[in-house]
Design an enzyme around this catalytic site. Structure first.
Site, PDB file in Angstrom:
ATOM      1  N   LYS A 177      36.752  21.126 -42.736  1.00 20.19           N
ATOM      2  CA  LYS A 177      38.217  21.258 -42.658  1.00 20.19           C
ATOM      3  C   LYS A 177      38.903  20.027 -42.072  1.00 20.19           C
ATOM      4  O   LYS A 177      40.084  19.817 -42.313  1.00 20.19           O
ATOM      5  CB  LYS A 177      38.589  22.510 -41.860  1.00 20.19           C
ATOM      6  CG  LYS A 177      38.268  22.405 -40.382  1.00 20.19           C
ATOM      7  CD  LYS A 177      38.386  23.759 -39.698  1.00 20.19           C
ATOM      8  CE  LYS A 177      38.146  23.600 -38.217  1.00 20.19           C
ATOM      9  NZ  LYS A 177      37.762  24.847 -37.553  1.00 20.19           N
ATOM     10  N   ARG A 216      39.790  33.678 -28.729  1.00 19.40           N
ATOM     11  CA  ARG A 216      40.331  33.518 -30.073  1.00 19.40           C
ATOM     12  C   ARG A 216      39.786  34.708 -30.855  1.00 19.40           C
ATOM     13  O   ARG A 216      40.027  35.846 -30.447  1.00 19.40           O
ATOM     14  CB  ARG A 216      39.977  32.155 -30.681  1.00 19.40           C
ATOM     15  CG  ARG A 216      40.979  31.776 -31.797  1.00 19.40           C
ATOM     16  CD  ARG A 216      40.725  30.397 -32.396  1.00 19.40           C
ATOM     17  NE  ARG A 216      39.579  30.369 -33.292  1.00 19.40           N
ATOM     18  CZ  ARG A 216      39.173  29.297 -33.963  1.00 19.40           C
ATOM     19  NH1 ARG A 216      39.836  28.153 -33.842  1.00 19.40           N
ATOM     20  NH2 ARG A 216      38.134  29.347 -34.765  1.00 19.40           N
TER      21      ARG A 216
HETATM   22  C1  PLP Z   1      36.776  24.506 -36.765  1.00 19.29           C
HETATM   23  C2  PLP Z   1      35.675  25.425 -36.470  1.00 19.29           C
HETATM   24  C3  PLP Z   1      34.406  24.921 -36.168  1.00 19.29           C
HETATM   25  C4  PLP Z   1      34.116  23.433 -36.057  1.00 19.29           C
HETATM   26  O1  PLP Z   1      34.643  22.920 -34.872  1.00 19.29           O
HETATM   27  P1  PLP Z   1      34.277  21.424 -34.376  1.00 19.29           P
HETATM   28  O2  PLP Z   1      34.749  21.407 -32.982  1.00 19.29           O
HETATM   29  O3  PLP Z   1      35.001  20.483 -35.268  1.00 19.29           O
HETATM   30  O4  PLP Z   1      32.807  21.287 -34.479  1.00 19.29           O
HETATM   31  C5  PLP Z   1      33.388  25.825 -35.949  1.00 19.29           C
HETATM   32  N1  PLP Z   1      33.594  27.152 -35.996  1.00 19.29           N
HETATM   33  C6  PLP Z   1      34.802  27.685 -36.275  1.00 19.29           C
HETATM   34  C7  PLP Z   1      34.959  29.161 -36.313  1.00 19.29           C
HETATM   35  C8  PLP Z   1      35.887  26.838 -36.516  1.00 19.29           C
HETATM   36  O5  PLP Z   1      37.081  27.371 -36.795  1.00 19.29           O
END
Ligand code: PLP
Length: 354
Positions: free
Chosen positions: A35, A128
């Site tokens: 993403k 969250r």
């Molecule tokens: C964005 C996201 C990640 C990745 O996070 P990073 O800090 O970029 O490694 C992992 N798990 C979920 C649920 C996310 O939304």
């Protein structure tokens, strides 16, 4: 074309290979999170070439963009009820915390004659997504057991996102205990215990990750070569695989403090200025529309970012050795926020370095 974002695919492949290796030594499978770069297929392919075992994104649109890449895909964000059909079609696995949604996924999976796999999310305190109450989790598992087209692939958690809570062997121990309970309630083994994102990597580096954790979802740490709990660099990785290049459109000496009565700036904030006498500054043709207010880091150590408006970025050149002039290009290293914003901006061209 300027502004542009230079994307070094070899550096990204290297970063993915380093992280995959570190994780493999602790028996951890890596889902590369796409993403941060709008799931651009060329970048994703570099990460796959680096050895990541799965791909993961928050948005189903991004997984659809990657449908042609033959690697297992995970939807990270809880599915919208209105998108369950696409989720079953384009995600092999989705992360879930709501029974209503899982029931809808079960129906959609039945209609597509597929088994849809889910990771049930547990909230360990970051607040969250995820089920926070143990009894609710047990009740949910018993209900899910009756859904014929849903398989619980495992349990997962997300930390250091909303509440800033760091992963630890203690909070992860709870996830592991709940996973054992899930196995006995469901009567089949959990394939995945997904212990978080880039903020869990320091536990591997410090050899403190519990052995039962066998899965992580990694974005930032692969893309920028840092673990996000403390911001330390990961040995053997590059921090500059993504760089912004912007072009100078004005170079002038001006006072450091604006002249006249101060109202608000273009974004409604009252600006504050430090009196530094006259300074040599440049205006670059890139702005908050492209990078929001996220930090960017000039490669020229003498340069300082002063601020900007929607389409302008102003930098202080006073301490630069180089004599900048109109038309020159200036390069910046990026953080996660500025990388994400630049990749999303339709005004920034993407320049792949192969
Ligand atoms: C964005 C996201 C990640 C990745 O996070 P990073 O800090 O970029 O490694 C992992 N798990 C979920 C649920 C996310 O939304």
């Amino acid at each position: 074309m300027n502004p542009r974002i230079n994307i070094d695919l070899k550096k990204l492949q290297n970063n993915a290979a380093v992280l995959t290796k570190i994780c493999k030594e602790s028996n951890i499978k890596v889902a590369a999170v796409t993403k941060g770069f709008c799931a651009e297929p060329e970048i994703t392919e570099a990460l796959v070439a680096g050895g990541v075992q799965q791909l993961a994104d928050s948005r189903i649109e991004n997984l659809i963009k990657l449908a042609h890449i033959p690697v297992e895909k995970i939807l990270l964000r809880l599915p919208m009820l209105s998108q369950v059909n696409e989720v079953v079609k384009y995600a092999d696995i989705s992360m879930n915390s709501e029974l209503e949604t899982i029931e809808a996924l079960n129906k959609a999976a039945e209609a597509q004659n597929k088994i849809h796999r889910i990771i049930l999310m547990v909230d360990l305190g970051d607040l969250r997504e995820g089920i926070i109450d143990d009894q609710e989790l047990k009740d949910a598992l018993l209900t899910i057991k009756a859904f014929k087209f849903i398989k619980v692939e495992g349990l997962g958690t997300n930390l250091t996102c909303f509440g800033g809570v760091l992963p630890s062997d203690e909070n992860l121990a709870r996830l592991i205990a709940l996973s054992k309970e899930a196995e006995s309630l469901l009567g089949y083994p959990m394939e995945i215990i997904s212990g978080g994102n880039s903020s869990s990597v320091h536990l591997i580096v410090d050899r403190k990750i519990p052995t039962e954790i066998n899965h992580l979802r990694l974005g930032e740490t692969i893309l920028l070569g840092v673990e996000s709990a403390r911001g330390n660099k990961i040995e053997g990785t590059y921090q500059d695989a993504f760089q912004l290049v912007a072009e100078i459109i004005e170079v002038k000496v001006k006072p450091s403090v604006p002249i006249g009565e101060i109202g608000v700036d273009a974004f409604g904030n009252v600006p504050v200025f430090e009196e530094k006498g006259n300074i040599k500054r440049a205006i670059l043709a890139v702005g908050k529309q492209d990078i929001a207010t996220h930090p960017i880091f000039p490669v020229d150590k003498g340069m300082e970012v002063m601020g900007g408006s929607s389409d302008h970025l102003i930098v202080d050149l006073t301490h630069c050795e180089r004599e900048y002039k109109v038309g020159d290009e200036v390069t910046f290293n990026l953080g996660y926020g500025s990388m994400l914003a630049l990749m999303t901006s339709g005004y920034v061209s993407k320049n792949y370095i192969k």
